[in-house]
Motif scaffolding. Sequence first.
Motif, short mmCIF file in Angstrom:
data_model
loop_
_atom_site.label_atom_id
_atom_site.label_comp_id
_atom_site.label_asym_id
_atom_site.label_seq_id
_atom_site.Cartn_x
_atom_site.Cartn_y
_atom_site.Cartn_z
N SER A 50 -23.90 6.92 39.31
CA SER A 50 -23.90 7.61 38.12
C SER A 50 -22.50 8.33 37.86
O SER A 50 -22.07 8.24 36.83
CB SER A 50 -24.96 8.66 37.91
OG SER A 50 -24.80 9.59 39.07
N ALA A 51 -21.77 8.72 39.08
CA ALA A 51 -20.54 9.46 38.72
C ALA A 51 -19.40 8.47 38.18
O ALA A 51 -18.72 8.67 37.28
CB ALA A 51 -20.00 10.05 40.04
N VAL A 52 -19.58 7.08 38.96
CA VAL A 52 -18.51 6.13 38.51
C VAL A 52 -18.80 5.74 37.04
O VAL A 52 -17.90 5.54 36.34
CB VAL A 52 -18.69 4.94 39.45
CG1 VAL A 52 -17.79 3.51 38.94
CG2 VAL A 52 -17.98 5.09 40.89
N LEU A 53 -20.01 5.39 36.73
CA LEU A 53 -20.68 5.01 35.45
C LEU A 53 -19.94 6.02 34.08
O LEU A 53 -19.37 5.86 33.34
CB LEU A 53 -21.94 4.68 35.06
CG LEU A 53 -22.48 4.25 33.88
CD1 LEU A 53 -21.84 2.75 33.69
CD2 LEU A 53 -23.82 4.05 33.80
N ALA A 54 -20.22 7.30 34.58
CA ALA A 54 -19.53 8.44 33.79
C ALA A 54 -18.00 8.73 34.08
O ALA A 54 -17.69 9.45 32.99
CB ALA A 54 -20.52 9.71 33.91
N ARG A 94 -16.08 0.92 31.39
CA ARG A 94 -16.75 1.50 32.49
C ARG A 94 -17.15 0.70 33.43
O ARG A 94 -16.88 -0.58 33.27
CB ARG A 94 -17.97 2.30 31.82
CG ARG A 94 -17.77 3.57 30.70
CD ARG A 94 -19.15 3.91 30.20
NE ARG A 94 -19.79 2.88 29.67
CZ ARG A 94 -21.18 2.89 29.65
NH1 ARG A 94 -21.86 4.02 30.27
NH2 ARG A 94 -22.15 1.88 29.24
N VAL A 95 -17.34 1.25 34.55
CA VAL A 95 -18.11 0.38 35.48
C VAL A 95 -19.36 0.88 36.28
O VAL A 95 -19.64 1.93 36.48
CB VAL A 95 -16.86 0.41 36.83
CG1 VAL A 95 -17.46 -0.20 37.94
CG2 VAL A 95 -15.41 0.14 36.40
N ARG A 96 -20.10 -0.28 36.04
CA ARG A 96 -21.29 -0.08 36.73
C ARG A 96 -21.36 -0.64 38.12
O ARG A 96 -21.03 -1.78 38.55
CB ARG A 96 -22.66 -1.16 35.96
CG ARG A 96 -23.84 -0.92 36.40
CD ARG A 96 -25.00 -1.85 35.89
NE ARG A 96 -24.58 -3.14 35.68
CZ ARG A 96 -24.51 -3.92 34.76
NH1 ARG A 96 -24.47 -3.63 33.23
NH2 ARG A 96 -24.13 -5.43 35.12
N VAL A 100 -21.46 -3.86 47.77
CA VAL A 100 -21.38 -2.84 46.49
C VAL A 100 -20.72 -4.17 45.48
O VAL A 100 -19.86 -4.86 45.81
CB VAL A 100 -20.54 -1.76 46.71
CG1 VAL A 100 -19.02 -2.10 47.11
CG2 VAL A 100 -20.56 -0.96 45.32
N THR A 101 -21.32 -4.12 44.36
CA THR A 101 -20.70 -4.86 43.30
C THR A 101 -20.42 -3.89 42.25
O THR A 101 -21.01 -2.99 41.70
CB THR A 101 -21.96 -5.79 42.58
OG1 THR A 101 -22.40 -6.65 43.66
CG2 THR A 101 -21.44 -6.66 41.18
N TYR A 102 -19.05 -4.03 41.83
CA TYR A 102 -18.48 -3.30 40.55
C TYR A 102 -18.38 -4.19 39.15
O TYR A 102 -17.83 -5.31 39.29
CB TYR A 102 -17.12 -2.79 41.09
CG TYR A 102 -17.15 -1.78 42.30
CD1 TYR A 102 -17.33 -0.75 42.04
CD2 TYR A 102 -16.85 -2.33 43.33
CE1 TYR A 102 -17.10 0.34 43.09
CE2 TYR A 102 -16.84 -1.82 44.49
CZ TYR A 102 -17.02 -0.13 44.42
OH TYR A 102 -16.91 0.71 45.32
N THR A 103 -19.00 -3.87 38.22
CA THR A 103 -19.27 -4.65 37.21
C THR A 103 -18.45 -3.85 35.88
O THR A 103 -18.88 -2.72 35.60
CB THR A 103 -20.58 -5.10 36.70
OG1 THR A 103 -21.33 -5.69 37.78
CG2 THR A 103 -20.64 -5.96 35.46
N GLY A 104 -17.36 -4.39 35.35
CA GLY A 104 -16.67 -3.79 34.49
C GLY A 104 -17.48 -4.03 33.14
O GLY A 104 -17.75 -5.16 32.78
N LEU A 105 -17.69 -3.04 32.28
CA LEU A 105 -18.41 -2.83 31.04
C LEU A 105 -17.56 -2.66 29.96
O LEU A 105 -16.65 -1.47 29.93
CB LEU A 105 -19.41 -1.87 31.15
CG LEU A 105 -20.35 -2.29 32.24
CD1 LEU A 105 -21.51 -1.04 32.31
CD2 LEU A 105 -21.28 -3.69 32.00
N SER A 106 -17.61 -3.14 28.96
CA SER A 106 -16.85 -3.06 27.60
C SER A 106 -17.41 -1.67 26.91
O SER A 106 -18.30 -1.06 27.45
CB SER A 106 -16.74 -3.99 26.54
OG SER A 106 -18.10 -3.84 25.86
N ALA A 107 -16.47 -1.15 26.02
CA ALA A 107 -17.06 0.39 25.46
C ALA A 107 -18.36 0.29 24.80
O ALA A 107 -19.13 0.96 24.57
CB ALA A 107 -15.90 0.56 24.33
N LEU A 108 -18.84 -1.41 24.36
CA LEU A 108 -20.10 -1.69 23.84
C LEU A 108 -21.03 -1.98 24.90
O LEU A 108 -22.26 -2.35 24.38
CB LEU A 108 -19.85 -2.99 22.94
CG LEU A 108 -18.78 -2.57 21.80
CD1 LEU A 108 -18.65 -3.84 20.83
CD2 LEU A 108 -19.38 -1.40 20.80
N GLY A 109 -20.66 -1.76 26.32
CA GLY A 109 -21.75 -2.39 27.29
C GLY A 109 -21.79 -3.63 27.54
O GLY A 109 -22.48 -4.06 28.54
#
Length: 145
Positions: free
Chosen positions: A17-21, A67-69, A90-99
């Motif tokens: 949650s901290a990484v996503l935020a 953001r990163v999920r 651990v998987t880091y998925t880059g997300l656009s501003a639109l998700g």
Amino acid sequence: MIDTEKLVRKALDTYQSAVLAKNAETFMHLYDPEVRVFDTWGVWSYEGAAAWRIAVEGWFTSLGGERVRVSFDDVKIVAEPTFASMSAVVTYTGLSALGEELRSMQNRISWAMRMRGHVLRVIHEHTSAPIGFEDMKGIFKREVK
């Protein structure tokens, strides 16, 4: 009695949650002031929470509007009342501003954690990716056989 394994799982949730935020303050609450971090990227090690905070803030700032999920798989936990270890993929998925999903990569992550008071904190983090024999490049996606 404190359930140390539950505290480790809570720490994993907090990390996600901290990484996503992009919340460096919450993220850094996971780490002991004297943490040593062996990160995958660019620097051999970060000694202490202050050094690690600079790297984390740089990471979050570099994302701009993205953001990163984070997701954890194959989590293994060994827990005692005052100490725990955790390893996972651990998987880091880059997300656009639109998700929208933009890209992803996987690392291996390990934590050594100890209890200070009633708070379990990471005292050592190690992330890595295997290196291919043929091309000497990092392998950022696990092949499941």
